[in-house]
Design a protein around this motif. Structure first.
Motif, PDB file in Angstrom:
ATOM      1  N   ALA B 370     -31.049  25.972  -4.372  1.00  0.00           N
ATOM      2  CA  ALA B 370     -32.148  25.214  -4.975  1.00  0.00           C
ATOM      3  C   ALA B 370     -31.597  23.993  -5.706  1.00  0.00           C
ATOM      4  CB  ALA B 370     -32.915  26.104  -5.941  1.00  0.00           C
ATOM      5  N   ALA B 371     -30.448  24.193  -6.358  1.00  0.00           N
ATOM      6  CA  ALA B 371     -29.811  23.043  -7.015  1.00  0.00           C
ATOM      7  C   ALA B 371     -29.427  22.005  -5.982  1.00  0.00           C
ATOM      8  CB  ALA B 371     -28.577  23.507  -7.780  1.00  0.00           C
ATOM      9  N   MET B 372     -28.933  22.487  -4.828  1.00  0.00           N
ATOM     10  CA  MET B 372     -28.544  21.561  -3.771  1.00  0.00           C
ATOM     11  C   MET B 372     -29.761  20.787  -3.267  1.00  0.00           C
ATOM     12  SD  MET B 372     -26.309  22.393  -0.430  1.00  0.00           S
ATOM     13  CE  MET B 372     -27.345  23.516   0.458  1.00  0.00           C
ATOM     14  N   ALA B 373     -30.887  21.483  -3.178  1.00  0.00           N
ATOM     15  CA  ALA B 373     -32.083  20.824  -2.673  1.00  0.00           C
ATOM     16  C   ALA B 373     -32.699  19.912  -3.717  1.00  0.00           C
ATOM     17  CB  ALA B 373     -33.091  21.879  -2.233  1.00  0.00           C
ATOM     18  N   GLY B 374     -32.307  20.069  -4.949  1.00  0.00           N
ATOM     19  CA  GLY B 374     -32.865  19.208  -5.984  1.00  0.00           C
ATOM     20  C   GLY B 374     -34.161  19.750  -6.566  1.00  0.00           C
ATOM     21  N   VAL B 375     -34.231  21.041  -6.766  1.00  0.00           N
ATOM     22  CA  VAL B 375     -35.418  21.637  -7.377  1.00  0.00           C
ATOM     23  C   VAL B 375     -35.337  21.425  -8.889  1.00  0.00           C
ATOM     24  CG1 VAL B 375     -36.602  23.830  -7.777  1.00  0.00           C
ATOM     25  CG2 VAL B 375     -35.623  23.316  -5.543  1.00  0.00           C
ATOM     26  N   PRO B 376     -36.438  21.133  -9.527  1.00  0.00           N
ATOM     27  CA  PRO B 376     -36.402  20.895 -10.970  1.00  0.00           C
ATOM     28  C   PRO B 376     -35.842  22.080 -11.740  1.00  0.00           C
ATOM     29  CG  PRO B 376     -38.502  20.247 -10.077  1.00  0.00           C
ATOM     30  CD  PRO B 376     -37.743  20.869  -8.955  1.00  0.00           C
ATOM     31  N   LEU B 378     -32.801  22.440 -12.355  1.00  0.00           N
ATOM     32  CA  LEU B 378     -31.419  22.683 -11.962  1.00  0.00           C
ATOM     33  C   LEU B 378     -30.675  21.351 -11.968  1.00  0.00           C
ATOM     34  CD1 LEU B 378     -32.207  25.187  -9.176  1.00  0.00           C
ATOM     35  CD2 LEU B 378     -30.886  25.661 -11.225  1.00  0.00           C
ATOM     36  N   ASN B 379     -29.354  21.434 -12.017  1.00  0.00           N
ATOM     37  CA  ASN B 379     -28.605  20.196 -12.220  1.00  0.00           C
ATOM     38  C   ASN B 379     -28.744  19.213 -11.058  1.00  0.00           C
ATOM     39  OD1 ASN B 379     -27.160  21.622 -10.412  1.00  0.00           O
ATOM     40  ND2 ASN B 379     -25.210  21.569 -11.526  1.00  0.00           N
ATOM     41  N   GLY B 380     -28.866  19.744  -9.834  1.00  0.00           N
ATOM     42  CA  GLY B 380     -29.007  18.864  -8.675  1.00  0.00           C
ATOM     43  C   GLY B 380     -30.225  17.967  -8.799  1.00  0.00           C
ATOM     44  N   PHE B 381     -31.253  18.490  -9.426  1.00  0.00           N
ATOM     45  CA  PHE B 381     -32.480  17.718  -9.572  1.00  0.00           C
ATOM     46  C   PHE B 381     -32.237  16.461 -10.404  1.00  0.00           C
ATOM     47  CE2 PHE B 381     -36.209  16.953 -12.350  1.00  0.00           C
ATOM     48  CZ  PHE B 381     -37.088  16.519 -11.378  1.00  0.00           C
ATOM     49  N   LEU B 382     -31.490  16.635 -11.479  1.00  0.00           N
ATOM     50  CA  LEU B 382     -31.288  15.517 -12.395  1.00  0.00           C
ATOM     51  C   LEU B 382     -30.581  14.363 -11.718  1.00  0.00           C
ATOM     52  CD1 LEU B 382     -30.155  17.533 -15.481  1.00  0.00           C
ATOM     53  CD2 LEU B 382     -32.330  16.388 -15.143  1.00  0.00           C
ATOM     54  N   SER B 383     -29.459  14.692 -11.058  1.00  0.00           N
ATOM     55  CA  SER B 383     -28.721  13.574 -10.466  1.00  0.00           C
ATOM     56  C   SER B 383     -29.494  12.988  -9.298  1.00  0.00           C
ATOM     57  CB  SER B 383     -27.320  14.018 -10.065  1.00  0.00           C
ATOM     58  OG  SER B 383     -27.343  15.247  -9.436  1.00  0.00           O
ATOM     59  N   LYS B 384     -30.252  13.832  -8.605  1.00  0.00           N
ATOM     60  CA  LYS B 384     -31.039  13.290  -7.498  1.00  0.00           C
ATOM     61  C   LYS B 384     -32.129  12.351  -8.014  1.00  0.00           C
ATOM     62  CE  LYS B 384     -30.786  15.274  -3.618  1.00  0.00           C
ATOM     63  NZ  LYS B 384     -30.846  16.137  -2.463  1.00  0.00           N
ATOM     64  N   GLU B 385     -32.715  12.724  -9.115  1.00  0.00           N
ATOM     65  CA  GLU B 385     -33.694  11.839  -9.732  1.00  0.00           C
ATOM     66  C   GLU B 385     -33.079  10.474 -10.045  1.00  0.00           C
ATOM     67  OE1 GLU B 385     -37.309  12.558 -11.372  1.00  0.00           O
ATOM     68  OE2 GLU B 385     -36.872  12.945  -9.277  1.00  0.00           O
ATOM     69  N   SER B 415     -32.335  17.592   3.073  1.00  0.00           N
ATOM     70  CA  SER B 415     -31.512  18.518   2.309  1.00  0.00           C
ATOM     71  C   SER B 415     -32.345  19.691   1.822  1.00  0.00           C
ATOM     72  CB  SER B 415     -30.798  17.770   1.181  1.00  0.00           C
ATOM     73  OG  SER B 415     -31.471  17.935  -0.015  1.00  0.00           O
ATOM     74  N   VAL B 416     -33.613  19.445   1.510  1.00  0.00           N
ATOM     75  CA  VAL B 416     -34.501  20.563   1.184  1.00  0.00           C
ATOM     76  C   VAL B 416     -34.607  21.482   2.392  1.00  0.00           C
ATOM     77  CG1 VAL B 416     -36.856  21.193   0.630  1.00  0.00           C
ATOM     78  CG2 VAL B 416     -35.790  19.268  -0.522  1.00  0.00           C
ATOM     79  N   GLY B 510     -39.508  18.425   3.130  1.00  0.00           N
ATOM     80  CA  GLY B 510     -38.420  19.279   3.598  1.00  0.00           C
ATOM     81  C   GLY B 510     -38.955  20.633   4.023  1.00  0.00           C
ATOM     82  N   ALA B 511     -39.875  21.184   3.226  1.00  0.00           N
ATOM     83  CA  ALA B 511     -40.439  22.481   3.593  1.00  0.00           C
ATOM     84  C   ALA B 511     -41.171  22.379   4.915  1.00  0.00           C
ATOM     85  CB  ALA B 511     -41.380  22.942   2.482  1.00  0.00           C
ATOM     86  N   LEU B 512     -41.914  21.291   5.080  1.00  0.00           N
ATOM     87  CA  LEU B 512     -42.665  21.105   6.330  1.00  0.00           C
ATOM     88  C   LEU B 512     -41.711  21.024   7.513  1.00  0.00           C
ATOM     89  CD1 LEU B 512     -45.467  18.583   5.345  1.00  0.00           C
ATOM     90  CD2 LEU B 512     -45.686  20.987   6.033  1.00  0.00           C
TER      91      LEU B 512
END
Lengths: 112, 962
Positions: B370-376, B378-385, B415-416, B510-512
């Motif tokens: 989830a972090a990799m996908a950029g889910v809020p 999680l840290n991945g979300f922040l940098s992706k934002e 990536s999602v 991504g989900a779609l």
């Protein structure tokens, strides 16, 4: 004097190089000997060409007038080493001839 | 420190224990980690820690270590993840694997990586850079009996090695521009670098290094192939270290190189393409680690893209994302490793419904992906934002910049999709069937610990960024950007803005994508459609084959030859050019011809000499004996010249050597083939051309030599070392013959070396001749002997062999008588050598000629019945005497080969010089005698050996008939 010696060195170099490029091992050895004469004379000539003043210290000749002993010492060792390499090449030639049955430098017969 | 640990582990190579090396590795890694942490207070104050050691001061190189905030962040990352990987690997590696080797490589790699991070000198940096390439090669090929591992490792090494080489060129250029290899100075002179004409070259080379290491398009293909490595290696190399080195370098040189149009285009294009392609490829992977590998590529593309933008804020985002990516990707790799470990497969088509079996690992993996996908949250979300925000901003108006927001969203969606796929396929769905290992279960507690730890970090950073990572990130960013550090906020909620919309679009999209492709993905082959066939790996291999096989063969065919003649021709030609070029370039002019008077006698002698020389060359092909005689003639004339031109020593030596050489070649002539009269001697055009070319080359060389020697001889002799020798020969060397004094005293060490060479040559000749087998056509008895024997057989009163025996009877008796005379002469020459022409060399040659004459006169058998010469003993005695004389000087407290001289009164001979140099000369004498005799006797013995060989052959033939 110098001009004669230079021409002689040139001619010996020519003969040496020519023989070096021939296909027979014997020619190559003779060529190397010839080339070493030329080179020895050349190194010897670097010290200048003087007659009748061998580098032997005596009391009545000033040291500055004597022939340069350094090239002579160099050439002396070169002559002896030249003999050694000639011997080595000769034996390699003979061994190569014994192994390959030909005296061609590549160990393989030419043309045919 | 890691290197020491590596050596320690290497010392344990043979132990079978798993715990000990991993314990050592753990302690070492933990030590590094602790050391890095301990440096924090100083770093946080903005200090830069340094440690300098002199390395190559003459080149301005120092072994400089330097740790600023950014380097600190990376050291913590490397050593921290290193600790976790070591713990993980302790449980991952199986009993059969040589564990100490693994930890040894791992620690060495860690050391190299830390070296890159904290080196304060760009040359040092590139050295460590190469080290990481090498150790990653060793790590990837750890399971070296698998072909995939070997290929993957070789590819990684080739690509990153080429990159490393480019980097070295780049930093050399950079150092040249700045005038120093010191990192601080380079970073401080960004403007000079950017305005320098060599900027583009340096930039391209450095970028090649960075992009290959970070697996950016078009060099991305090595990374998926490196997945053949053990999973801990992948987790370490491809999350926190190896690939990060590339982006680390980009950040490191960011202050010096970034901000130009070229930087934006090269880095940006590579980054964007990699981002998109990596994400796209990742969706279609069937291998768990393959998916992660492509996603790594894509995330690195993201970081690269951020760095290309050249804005400080984007750089903050890049550094932040590096840390985030390292945490979640390392944990995902480890999770994949657990799945592989427990089920025995990584193929996503076979894995499903594992959640029931691995609930804890499953949960952890879900959070990480989830972090990799950029889910809020999680840290991945922040940098992706932050990335999205930067993508929207316009930095350099161009197509690349305008399409960036769309590309970013699309890549986010991809990536999602692949994160979702990873989780959904592996952990949900129907229970797994036909797994290689039937009942998967949770791994040991401590194998899971690293993942748990990393996931907790993901969560903590994701939820409370400014409290957790904030200060550390700030330290790192400040050290890179300096005064330009922008205001940035690390909070989760920035309000309802464009980046948030992009995030939502990416998540939903991504989900779609995933659910629409699900059926296809469950069954399709490995790799994305369309691109499946077009694989970088294939292209790489084709190029490799092309370059290393076909081109090499072609080059060998075109440029190489096994023939001696062309080689010699090139040697001579190159030698000629090497002589000519420096002379023409330094403005050499043939000296004006000045007629200085010619001694007519000398001219006549040399006219003869020239004729003889040409004759030798002409006759050498068919008339060997004639040629040899003429060669001897030339030698004699050279000898006369020496006499003429004040070199009596040379003349003596030349004369003696001439004799010995001639005898030697005469002995050899017997084994050469006879002239084959039947050969068609018609000269082809080709041969004629060849000869003409050789002749031209020879003549040109000769003319060149003439000019040079004339110039040299007529030049005024400078005040050279000659005077030194002339003046000191008597006072210091105690001899009047300066040449001899130089040989045995001043340059005694040279002479010692030279007689050693002579001895070695003699031994070589001897060894070669021991196994000598003559060619078949030389086996039979020489023609002359056959004629003589026939003559004997025809007459009843003679017995066979009489003629041979009586051959040259009178001269041979004289030669026998000469033996004592010659020995006396040799002694005489030897004794007077120090003051008058003579010496060890000429005396030795005279002595060997004395022996030689006995062989010539009586034949080998006769001579050896009467005198036993043991040339090897002579040689040994000679070299020992010479060396002992030299060593003797030590005992008296002088350097090696110092000589001492005085005159002593002998009863009969009178006053005589007795220098220790005389002893040295005695050594020379003995060795020359030994070597010369050894060579000649060995050759002469062949005639006796051949009789034996002939007998053996005859026996064999008889045996064959019977």
């Amino acid at each position: 004097m110098e001009i004669i010696l230079s021409i002689a060195i040139g001619v010996m170099t020519t003969c040496g190089v020519w023989l070096l490029l021939r296909p027979r091992t014997y020619q190559v050895i003779v060529g190397l000997c010839m080339l070493s004469y030329a080179v020895n004379l050349f190194i010897f000539g670097v010290g200048g060409v003087k007659t009748n003043v061998p580098p032997l210290l005596t009391d009545d000749v000033a040291t500055g007038a004597l022939a340069d002993p350094v090239p002579q010492a160099l050439v002396l060792t070169a002559i002896v080493i030249g003999f050694a390499t000639t011997a080595l090449f000769l034996v390699v030639l003979l061994a190569s001839r014994g192994l390959t049955g030909t005296d061609h430098v590549d160990g393989r017969g030419d043309r045919k | 420190m890691p290197f020491a640990g590596s050596l320690l582990s290497a010392a344990l190579l043979n132990s079978s224990s798993r715990s000990l090396p991993s314990l050592i590795a753990g302690i070492v890694a933990l030590g590094c980690f602790a050391a890095s942490l301990a440096a924090y207070p100083a770093i946080a104050n903005g200090e830069i820690l340094r440690a300098n050691l002199q390395w190559l001061p003459q080149f301005g190189l120092e072994f400089a270590l330097r740790m600023d905030g950014f380097a600190w962040l990376f050291s913590v990352l490397i050593s921290g993840i290193g600790v976790l990987v070591v713990i993980y690997a302790r449980y991952y590696m199986s009993e059969d694997d040589p564990v100490p080797r693994f930890f040894s490589f791992l620690l060495a790699f860690m050391g190299a990586m830390l070296g890159i991070v904290i080196s304060g000198n760009v040359i040092l940096l590139s050295v460590f850079w190469e080290l990481t390439s090498i150790f990653s090669f060793l790590l990837i090929s750890y399971w070296h009996n698998s072909a995939a591992a070997r290929d993957g490792a070789r590819m990684a090494l080739t690509i990153t090695g080429i990159g490393g080489f480019c980097l070295l060129i780049g930093v050399l250029l950079l150092g040249n521009i700045v005038g120093s290899y010191d990192l601080d100075k380079i970073l401080a002179s960004g403007d000079i670098i950017r305005n320098h004409p060599l900027y583009l070259m340096a930039l391209i080379f450095i970028l090649l290094g960075a992009l290959t290491k970070s697996a950016q398009f078009p060099f991305h293909f090595w990374l998926p192939n490196a997945m053949a490595a053990p999973t801990p290696v992948s987790a370490f190399l491809h999350s926190a270290t190896m690939v990060k080195a590339g982006v680390f370098l980009l950040v490191r040189f960011w202050p010096a190189l970034a901000g130009t149009y070229e930087w934006f285009w090269i880095v940006g294009a590579a980054g964007v393409i990699t981002l998109l392609l990596g994400a796209y490829f990742a969706m279609f992977q069937q291998d768990l680690k393959g998916l992660l590998a492509y996603s790594t590529i894509s995330h690195l593309g993201l970081i690269t893209t951020l760095l290309s933008l050249g804005s400080p804020l984007a750089t903050v985002a890049a550094i932040f994302h590096m840390v985030n990516h390292a945490t979640f990707k390392a944990s995902l790799f480890m999770a994949a490793g657990i799945i592989d470990h427990e089920t025995g497969t990584r193929d996503m088509r076979r894995l499903s419904g594992l959640y029931k079996f691995l609930p804890i690992t499953g949960t952890l993996a879900m959070v990480a992906s989830a972090a990799m996908a950029g889910v809020p949250l999680l840290n991945g979300f922040l940098s992706k934002e932050m990335f999205f925000a930067e993508a929207v901003e316009t930095h350099a108006d161009s197509i690349l910049d305008r399409i960036l927001p769309y590309v970013a969203t699309l890549a986010g969606a991809f990536s999602v999709a692949y994160s979702l796929r990873f989780i959904h396929t592996v952990f949900f769905g129907r229970p797994p069937a036909d797994l290689p290992k039937p009942a998967p279960h949770e791994p040991p507690r401590w194998m899971r610990f690293p993942i748990e730890f990393l996931v907790v970090i993901c969560l903590v950073v994701g939820i409370a960024p400014s409290l957790s990572i904030g200060p550390f990130l700030h330290v790192a960013v400040t050290s890179v950007l300096g005064a330009d550090t922008p205001e940035y906020s690390l909070s989760i909620w920035h309000g309802f803005n464009l980046p948030l919309i992009m995030s939502i679009v990416a998540l939903v999209g991504g989900a779609l994508i995933y659910f629409s492709l699900r059926r296809y993905l469950a069954s399709c082959a490995d790799g994305p459609p369309v691109f499946r066939r077009l694989r970088g790996q294939r292209i790489f291999e084709r190029i490799l084959v092309e370059v290393s096989w076909r081109w090499a063969r072609l080059a060998e065919q075109r440029l190489g030859t096994r023939k001696l003649q062309p080689q010699l021709r090139w040697v001579v030609f190159t030698g000629f050019l090497a002589g000519l070029l420096p002379l023409t370039m330094s403005g050499f002019e043939p000296r004006p011809f000045a007629f200085s008077g010619v001694d007519p006698m000398f001219a006549v002698i040399w006219a003869l000499g020239i004729c003889l020389a040409i004759g030798t060359a002409y006759m050498a092909k068919y008339h060997r004996l004639a040629s040899l005689v003429m060669l001897g003639g030339v030698g004699l004339i050279v000898c006369l010249t020496f006499v003429w031109l004040s070199a009596p020593d040379l003349a003596v030596t030349q004369l003696l050597v001439e004799i010995v050489t001639t005898v030697l070649i005469l002995l050899g002539l017997r084994w050469l083939p006879k002239r084959n009269e039947g050969v068609d001697d018609a000269i082809t055009l080709r041969a004629r051309f060849r000869r003409f070319r050789d002749l031209a080359l020879a003549v040109v060389c000769g003319i060149g030599m003439t000019f040079i020697s004339y110039a040299v001889m007529t030049m005024p002799v400078p005040d050279a070392i000659a005077n030194y020798f002339l003046e000191n020969a008597y006072s210091q060397g105690g001899g009047r013959n300066v040449v001899n004094v130089i040989l045995v005293d001043f340059r005694g060490f040279d002479t010692l070396g030279e007689i050693t060479v002579l001895g070695i040559v003699a031994l070589t000749v001897y060894a070669l001749l021991r196994r000598f087998r003559p060619a078949a056509d030389s086996m039979s008895m020489p023609e002359q002997q056959q004629i003589q024997n026939r003559f004997d057989e025809e007459r009843p009163e003679r017995s066979a062999g009489d003629t041979v025996r009586e051959y040259l009877l009178v001269p041979s008796i004289i030669m026998q008588w000469m033996f004592p005379v010659l020995i006396t002469f040799a002694v005489y020459i030897f004794m007077r050598g120090h003051d008058l022409p003579g010496g060890g060399f000429s005396a030795g040659l005279t002595m060997s000629i004395a022996f030689l004459l006995q062989y010539l006169a009586g034949g080998t058998r006769w001579a050896e019945d009467r005198i036993r010469i043991l040339p090897l003993r002579w040689m040994g005695a000679g070299i020992l005497t010479a060396a002992m004389t030299g060593i003797g000087a030590w005992f008296l407290g002088y350097p090696f080969l110092t000589s001492h001289s005085r005159y002593i009164e002998l009863p009969v001979i009178g006053k005589m010089p007795a220098a220790t140099a005389l002893l040295f000369d005695l050594g020379v004498f003995l060795l020359v005698v030994g070597s010369t005799v050894l060579i000649l006797v060995a050759l002469a013995h062949q005639s006796i050996r051949i009789n034996r060989l002939r007998a053996i052959e005859a026996d064999k033939a008889k045996g064959g008939e019977a």
